[in-house]
Design an enzyme around this catalytic site. Structure first.
Site, short mmCIF file in Angstrom:
data_model
loop_
_atom_site.label_atom_id
_atom_site.label_comp_id
_atom_site.label_asym_id
_atom_site.label_seq_id
_atom_site.Cartn_x
_atom_site.Cartn_y
_atom_site.Cartn_z
N LYS A 101 0.77 -1.35 0.05
CA LYS A 101 0.06 -0.03 0.02
C LYS A 101 0.78 1.24 0.03
O LYS A 101 1.64 1.49 0.94
CB LYS A 101 -1.05 -0.20 1.25
CG LYS A 101 -1.60 1.33 1.38
CD LYS A 101 -2.44 1.30 2.91
CE LYS A 101 -2.91 2.79 2.99
NZ LYS A 101 -3.79 2.64 4.27
N ASP A 130 -2.56 10.23 3.38
CA ASP A 130 -3.87 10.03 3.56
C ASP A 130 -4.55 10.99 4.44
O ASP A 130 -4.40 10.96 5.82
CB ASP A 130 -3.69 8.23 4.55
CG ASP A 130 -5.44 8.02 4.70
OD1 ASP A 130 -6.31 8.74 4.01
OD2 ASP A 130 -5.50 7.07 5.34
N LYS A 178 -9.85 13.07 8.02
CA LYS A 178 -9.27 12.93 9.47
C LYS A 178 -9.42 13.96 10.48
O LYS A 178 -9.11 15.19 9.99
CB LYS A 178 -7.91 12.21 9.34
CG LYS A 178 -8.04 11.02 8.76
CD LYS A 178 -6.56 10.45 8.66
CE LYS A 178 -6.10 9.20 7.83
NZ LYS A 178 -6.79 8.00 8.69
N ASP A 223 1.71 6.67 5.26
CA ASP A 223 0.69 5.58 5.00
C ASP A 223 1.36 4.91 3.51
O ASP A 223 0.43 4.09 3.00
CB ASP A 223 -0.49 6.21 4.60
CG ASP A 223 -1.82 5.33 4.72
OD1 ASP A 223 -1.63 4.32 5.57
OD2 ASP A 223 -2.92 5.68 4.32
N ASP A 266 -11.94 7.25 4.02
CA ASP A 266 -10.84 7.15 4.86
C ASP A 266 -10.59 5.52 4.82
O ASP A 266 -9.39 5.17 5.06
CB ASP A 266 -10.81 7.48 6.17
CG ASP A 266 -9.76 7.71 6.97
OD1 ASP A 266 -8.44 7.59 6.20
OD2 ASP A 266 -9.58 7.91 8.22
N GLU A 268 -9.49 3.70 2.37
CA GLU A 268 -8.82 3.87 0.99
C GLU A 268 -7.61 2.72 0.83
O GLU A 268 -7.56 2.28 -0.28
CB GLU A 268 -8.08 5.14 0.73
CG GLU A 268 -6.90 5.54 0.96
CD GLU A 268 -6.69 5.36 2.70
OE1 GLU A 268 -7.47 5.38 3.53
OE2 GLU A 268 -5.41 5.28 2.85
N ARG A 279 -7.59 -0.41 1.52
CA ARG A 279 -8.09 -1.49 0.77
C ARG A 279 -8.46 -1.56 -0.47
O ARG A 279 -8.37 -2.56 -1.42
CB ARG A 279 -9.23 -2.00 1.71
CG ARG A 279 -10.29 -1.22 1.77
CD ARG A 279 -11.33 -1.27 3.05
NE ARG A 279 -10.54 -0.83 4.32
CZ ARG A 279 -11.04 -1.03 5.56
NH1 ARG A 279 -12.35 -1.63 5.72
NH2 ARG A 279 -10.31 -0.43 6.70
N1 BES Z 1 -3.99 4.62 6.72
C1 BES Z 1 -4.95 4.62 7.58
C2 BES Z 1 -4.84 3.43 8.66
C3 BES Z 1 -3.76 4.07 9.72
C4 BES Z 1 -3.93 4.52 11.11
C5 BES Z 1 -2.36 3.81 9.74
C6 BES Z 1 -3.10 5.02 12.04
C7 BES Z 1 -1.41 4.25 10.37
C8 BES Z 1 -1.65 4.92 11.41
C9 BES Z 1 -6.24 3.87 6.92
O1 BES Z 1 -6.36 4.39 5.69
C10 BES Z 1 -7.40 4.44 7.77
O2 BES Z 1 -8.02 5.31 7.73
N2 BES Z 1 -8.31 3.35 8.30
C11 BES Z 1 -9.52 3.71 9.02
C12 BES Z 1 -10.42 2.78 8.54
C13 BES Z 1 -11.91 2.95 8.85
C14 BES Z 1 -12.31 4.24 8.24
C15 BES Z 1 -12.76 1.77 8.83
C16 BES Z 1 -9.21 3.71 10.53
O3 BES Z 1 -8.45 2.82 10.85
O4 BES Z 1 -9.82 4.13 11.02
ZN ZN Z 2 -4.73 4.87 4.71
MN MN Z 3 -7.63 6.21 5.54
#
Ligand code: BES
Ligand code: ZN
Ligand code: MN
Length: 491
Positions: free
Chosen positions: A256, A261, A268, A279, A338, A340, A342
């Site tokens: 990824k 992000d 966020k 990310d 968010d 994204e 996946r």
């Molecule tokens: N890049 C983030 C996950 C992340 C969080 C990486 C903290 C490193 C540190 C990912 O894209 C994301 O935003 N995931 C969300 C998913 C949710 C919206 C279902 C999350 O983990 O909150």
């Molecule tokens: Zn992300």
């Molecule tokens: Mn995200």
């Protein structure tokens, strides 16, 4: 810590100045060169250890300054913990921390009596712990000096050299991954990252790139959905190392690479958003791994694929409610922009298995915050459709010190991402957040042995270990290099 490190090898009994440092395990008496030097300085061991409360536990050290009868400024004995417990790289890291605390500029690490592989592990630990990210400081920290020169005192220089060069190829990949993750997002966008991947051609890696139009033709609607909100164009970079038989199926690694992000329209919170420059740590690990495998001319075929996009809110960004069609025809309802990563992996995974028919496919991603809630930074999450591959990965984790913990997959979790309006939705909400993300990825994998590593917490945020003092750890390179060596490479 000083900014440059040079490591050289010398016979353990060569004359030494500067700082001398040796490791001593719990319950062991000094032997070899350390015993000789202590005797030369008139230091009686059991008495010195007792007076200094030194038992050899890891974390302990005994600092004997200006020892009489020696040319060195100090002799440091570092606790190595229990002799039978591996983790030599960790011990090397601890030695480096001691040298830094002592503000050493020239040092000799006494490694006589140790196998060449152990010497190499310790050298890896020294190098990894020494790493820091100062590239973008105009005013460089100058404590204590610009350079640290370490001589490794060994029994057999030639054998140590071979083991060391091999091991330092792994370290180089980890450090490349750390560098990429640390780069600020204004300076490392999708195109800049792709250019860094292209640099691997110098090592014999062939590098190919798909642009947005080509991905459009291939029907990569999921990856492109993420990219459409950003001014930066997406790239899918394909790196190939052909170290095996011409037509032997490769092992595939997929990363990824979200260069930043923001969350997109489901933006966020401001607090901590700067961390989302990292990310792309999955893509960085894949790039670092390709660097390592090419550098040490690994005897197998490998393909590394990274999906490079930026997730931004804008007038062209995807919206919650949008339905995207992935390359394999699966339709996806976007419920949270968010989620994204996946979407990027969905198309990158499908493309990789469809084109390369790999023996095994492993993806790395900073996919969910939820994996950090479950495991903290001590283990990355492992999800797999194949018990043999999972077992091999768990073993490689223990041997490399980059540990994994297996998490479940199954129909209960699959149900959580069913959509009212499309085949699946891109988020199952809070419960089992890391698991439903893995369930989502599984929809884009056929029956190839596959594993997903959620490295969100292990790769970022100063996961403090003996071998890393920086923000990014480079997690995944040492782990997957170990996996390849032990289970996929011709001997
Ligand atoms: N890049 C983030 C996950 C992340 C969080 C990486 C903290 C490193 C540190 C990912 O894209 C994301 O935003 N995931 C969300 C998913 C949710 C919206 C279902 C999350 O983990 O909150
Ligand atoms: Zn992300
Ligand atoms: Mn995200």
């Amino acid at each position: 810590m000083p900014s440059t490190l040079t490591l050289t090898l010398a016979p353990a009994d060569a004359p030494q100045s500067g700082t001398l440092i040796a490791l001593l395990a719990e319950g062991q008496e000094p032997k070899g060169q350390l015993a000789r030097l202590l005797a030369q300085a008139g230091l009686e061991w059991p008495r010195v250890a007792k007076a200094g409360n030194f038992t050899g536990k890891s974390g302990q050290s005994l600092d004997l300054v200006a020892p009489k009868g020696l040319d060195s400024d100090r002799l440091i004995v570092c606790g190595a913990g229990k002799a039978e417990e591996g983790a030599w790289a960790d011990r090397g890291g601890a030695v480096m921390a001691r040298l830094a605390a002592a503000k050493a500029e020239t040092a000799t690490v006494l490694l006589d009596g140790l196998a060449p592989e152990t010497v190499a592990d310790i050298a890896a630990g020294l190098t990894l712990r020494h790493y820091r990210w100062d590239k973008h400081r105009a005013k460089k920290p100058d404590d204590p000096g610009p350079a640290l020169a370490i001589s490794l005192g060994v029994d057999d220089e030639k054998r140590a050299r071979t083991a060391l060069d091999d091991r330092l190829a792994t370290v180089a990949g980890t450090l490349l991954a750390r560098d990429l993750v640390h780069e600020p997002p204004n300076l490392l966008g999708t195109l800049e990252f792709a250019a860094r991947a292209h640099e691997l051609t110098a090592l014999g890696v062939s590098v190919e790139e798909l642009d947005g139009a080509e991905m459009e033709r291939l029907g990569m609607g999921a990856l492109l959905g993420v990219a459409q909100g950003s001014a930066r164009p997406p790239r899918l970079v394909i790196m190939r190392w052909q170290g095996g038989k011409k037509d032997a199926p490769p092992v595939a690694f997929v990363g990824k690479g979200v260069v930043f992000d923001s969350g997109g329209i489901s933006i966020k919170q401001a607090q901590g958003m700067e961390d989302m420059k990292g990310d792309m740590a999955g893509a960085a690990a894949v790039t670092g791994l390709m660097h390592t495998l090419a550098m040490r001319k690994a005897r197998l075929n490998v393909v590394g694929v990274i999906g490079l996009v930026e997730n931004m809110p804008s007038g062209t960004a995807m919206r919650p409610g949008d339905v995207l069609t992935a390359m394999n025809g699966t339709t996806i309802e976007i419920v949270n922009t968010d989620a994204e990563g996946r979407l990027v992996l969905a198309d990158a995974l499908w493309y990789t298995q469809d084109r390369f028919k790999p023996r095994a496919m492993i993806n790395l991603a900073t996919l969910t915050g939820a994996i950090g809630v479950a495991l903290g930074a001590d283990h990355a999450g492992l999800f797999s459709n194949n018990d043999e591959l999972a077992t091999q990965l768990l073993a490689a984790g223990l041997l490399s010190g980059e540990k994994l913990w297996r998490m479940p997959l199954g129909p209960y979790y699959d149900k959580l991402i069913e959509s009212r309006f499309a085949d699946i939705k891109n988020s199952g909400g809070r419960p089992a957040g890391a698991v439903t993300a893995a369930s989502f990825l599984k929809c884009f994998v056929n029956d190839v042995p596959w594993a997903h590593l959620d490295i969100a917490a292990a790769a970022l945020g100063s996961p403090s270990t003996e071998t890393n003092a920086a923000w990014a750890s480079g997690f995944g390179v040492a782990l997957l290099d170990r996996l390849v060596r032990d289970h996929f490479e011709a001997k």
